[in-house]
Scaffold this motif. Structure first.
Motif, mmCIF file in Angstrom:
data_model
loop_
_atom_site.group_PDB
_atom_site.id
_atom_site.type_symbol
_atom_site.label_atom_id
_atom_site.label_comp_id
_atom_site.label_asym_id
_atom_site.label_seq_id
_atom_site.Cartn_x
_atom_site.Cartn_y
_atom_site.Cartn_z
ATOM 1 N N GLY A 1 12.313 24.471 12.673
ATOM 2 C CA GLY A 1 11.625 25.659 13.181
ATOM 3 C C GLY A 1 10.232 25.346 13.706
ATOM 4 N N LEU A 2 9.484 24.490 13.008
ATOM 5 C CA LEU A 2 8.149 24.123 13.486
ATOM 6 C C LEU A 2 8.235 23.296 14.770
ATOM 7 C CD1 LEU A 2 6.309 23.274 10.149
ATOM 8 C CD2 LEU A 2 5.911 25.226 11.647
ATOM 9 N N ARG A 3 9.206 22.379 14.816
ATOM 10 C CA ARG A 3 9.386 21.595 16.049
ATOM 11 C C ARG A 3 9.787 22.509 17.198
ATOM 12 N NH1 ARG A 3 11.406 17.429 12.166
ATOM 13 N NH2 ARG A 3 13.138 18.838 11.864
ATOM 14 N N SER A 4 10.582 23.524 16.888
ATOM 15 C CA SER A 4 10.983 24.505 17.900
ATOM 16 C C SER A 4 9.773 25.280 18.411
ATOM 17 C CB SER A 4 12.011 25.455 17.298
ATOM 18 O OG SER A 4 12.329 26.475 18.184
ATOM 19 N N ALA A 5 8.911 25.740 17.499
ATOM 20 C CA ALA A 5 7.705 26.470 17.907
ATOM 21 C C ALA A 5 6.784 25.577 18.731
ATOM 22 C CB ALA A 5 6.972 26.995 16.674
ATOM 23 N N HIS A 6 6.673 24.307 18.345
ATOM 24 C CA HIS A 6 5.850 23.358 19.094
ATOM 25 C C HIS A 6 6.382 23.211 20.525
ATOM 26 C CE1 HIS A 6 3.220 19.854 19.616
ATOM 27 N NE2 HIS A 6 4.250 19.249 20.176
ATOM 28 N N ALA A 7 7.702 23.089 20.646
ATOM 29 C CA ALA A 7 8.301 22.939 21.978
ATOM 30 C C ALA A 7 8.127 24.207 22.805
ATOM 31 C CB ALA A 7 9.776 22.581 21.837
ATOM 32 N N VAL A 8 8.273 25.377 22.178
ATOM 33 C CA VAL A 8 8.082 26.642 22.911
ATOM 34 C C VAL A 8 6.642 26.725 23.410
ATOM 35 C CG1 VAL A 8 7.945 29.150 22.636
ATOM 36 C CG2 VAL A 8 9.946 27.925 21.818
ATOM 37 N N TRP A 9 5.693 26.351 22.573
ATOM 38 C CA TRP A 9 4.282 26.389 22.961
ATOM 39 C C TRP A 9 4.032 25.528 24.197
ATOM 40 C CZ3 TRP A 9 0.289 29.381 22.075
ATOM 41 C CH2 TRP A 9 -0.984 28.941 22.446
ATOM 42 N N HIS A 10 4.752 24.411 24.292
ATOM 43 C CA HIS A 10 4.578 23.501 25.427
ATOM 44 C C HIS A 10 5.541 23.801 26.577
ATOM 45 C CE1 HIS A 10 1.566 20.932 23.598
ATOM 46 N NE2 HIS A 10 2.216 21.087 22.461
ATOM 47 N N GLY A 11 6.293 24.911 26.471
ATOM 48 C CA GLY A 11 7.178 25.318 27.562
ATOM 49 C C GLY A 11 8.456 24.514 27.670
ATOM 50 N N GLU A 12 8.859 23.838 26.622
ATOM 51 C CA GLU A 12 10.066 23.005 26.634
ATOM 52 C C GLU A 12 11.197 23.749 25.931
ATOM 53 O OE1 GLU A 12 8.593 19.612 24.588
ATOM 54 O OE2 GLU A 12 7.267 19.023 26.225
ATOM 55 N N LEU A 13 11.820 24.676 26.629
ATOM 56 C CA LEU A 13 12.827 25.542 26.029
ATOM 57 C C LEU A 13 14.064 24.758 25.578
ATOM 58 C CD1 LEU A 13 13.503 28.414 25.230
ATOM 59 C CD2 LEU A 13 14.508 28.729 27.488
ATOM 60 N N ALA A 14 14.510 23.790 26.350
ATOM 61 C CA ALA A 14 15.690 23.008 25.961
ATOM 62 C C ALA A 14 15.419 22.245 24.668
ATOM 63 C CB ALA A 14 16.077 22.058 27.081
ATOM 64 N N THR A 15 14.241 21.662 24.541
ATOM 65 C CA THR A 15 13.877 20.952 23.312
ATOM 66 C C THR A 15 13.795 21.929 22.152
ATOM 67 O OG1 THR A 15 12.620 19.358 24.621
ATOM 68 C CG2 THR A 15 12.152 19.435 22.268
ATOM 69 N N ALA A 16 13.259 23.109 22.385
ATOM 70 C CA ALA A 16 13.161 24.116 21.331
ATOM 71 C C ALA A 16 14.550 24.537 20.855
ATOM 72 C CB ALA A 16 12.391 25.324 21.840
ATOM 73 N N LEU A 17 15.474 24.711 21.776
ATOM 74 C CA LEU A 17 16.833 25.093 21.400
ATOM 75 C C LEU A 17 17.526 24.004 20.603
ATOM 76 C CD1 LEU A 17 17.965 26.904 24.646
ATOM 77 C CD2 LEU A 17 17.803 27.917 22.365
ATOM 78 N N THR A 18 17.287 22.745 20.927
ATOM 79 C CA THR A 18 17.907 21.665 20.149
ATOM 80 C C THR A 18 17.249 21.512 18.787
ATOM 81 O OG1 THR A 18 16.514 19.975 21.171
ATOM 82 C CG2 THR A 18 18.649 20.391 22.191
ATOM 83 N N ALA A 19 15.994 21.883 18.652
ATOM 84 C CA ALA A 19 15.315 21.785 17.360
ATOM 85 C C ALA A 19 15.817 22.868 16.407
ATOM 86 C CB ALA A 19 13.806 21.885 17.530
ATOM 87 N N ASN A 20 15.904 24.113 16.860
ATOM 88 C CA ASN A 20 16.418 25.207 16.030
ATOM 89 C C ASN A 20 16.712 26.400 16.940
ATOM 90 O OD1 ASN A 20 16.833 27.380 14.234
ATOM 91 N ND2 ASN A 20 15.633 26.363 12.662
ATOM 92 N N ALA A 21 17.965 26.529 17.315
ATOM 93 C CA ALA A 21 18.376 27.603 18.225
ATOM 94 C C ALA A 21 18.177 28.983 17.590
ATOM 95 C CB ALA A 21 19.830 27.411 18.631
ATOM 96 N N LEU A 22 18.372 29.081 16.288
ATOM 97 C CA LEU A 22 18.199 30.363 15.620
ATOM 98 C C LEU A 22 16.736 30.805 15.641
ATOM 99 C CD1 LEU A 22 19.739 32.573 14.113
ATOM 100 C CD2 LEU A 22 19.239 31.352 11.988
#
Length: 151
Positions: free
Chosen positions: A72-93
């Motif tokens: 979830g934290l890696r997902s939030a980090h990726a969302v903050w940086h605009g990396e939606l695909a990375t965020a989805l692979t980190a935690n889609a939920l």
């Protein structure tokens, strides 16, 4: 000792609420948004991919099981940086949760601007549904077929 109230008397009425302007009605939603943005900014600047910044998940550490929140934290980090695909692979939920929060916040703001009350009414069915989704996601990401759900 005071005398009992007259049952035939009309009940006391509360004073009418003062009309509030849209700026004042938006204060609480703006405060909530500021808190969420601050949390995302912190996670966006302090990389959870580098060890030592955040505590490890105890379920993963001691049992080797991916919990529904792992990544979830890696997902939030990726969302903050605009990396939606990375965020989805980190935690889609978690990404679905971010989108659900954003939609709810927008409804809250529109209600506040229109001067209407905004209430979330969660019942037992909603709690059970959320539990089933979390449990299902947690089980699915630990099955061999769900390995693509691992962070």
């Amino acid at each position: 000792m005071s005398a009992p109230a007259d049952p035939a008397a009309p009940p006391p009425t509360a004073p009418a609420p003062e009309p509030r302007g849209p700026v004042r009605r938006l204060a609480v939603p703006a405060g909530v948004l500021a808190g969420v943005v601050a949390a995302f900014a912190y996670v966006g600047t302090v990389d959870p991919n580098e060890p030592g910044h955040y505590p490890a998940c105890p379920l993963l550490t001691y049992a080797g099981i991916w919990c529904p929140g792992c990544g979830g934290l890696r997902s939030a980090h990726a969302v903050w940086h605009g990396e939606l695909a990375t965020a989805l692979t980190a935690n889609a939920l978690a990404v679905a949760g971010y989108a659900l929060f954003a939609a709810g916040w927008l409804v809250w703001v529109v209600s506040a601007v229109r001067g209407r009350p905004f209430r979330l009414a969660f019942g037992r069915v909603h709690a059970w549904a959320a539990g089933v989704v979390l449990l299902g996601f947690g089980v699915a990401r630990n099955l061999p077929q769900g390995s693509w759900l691992h962070p």
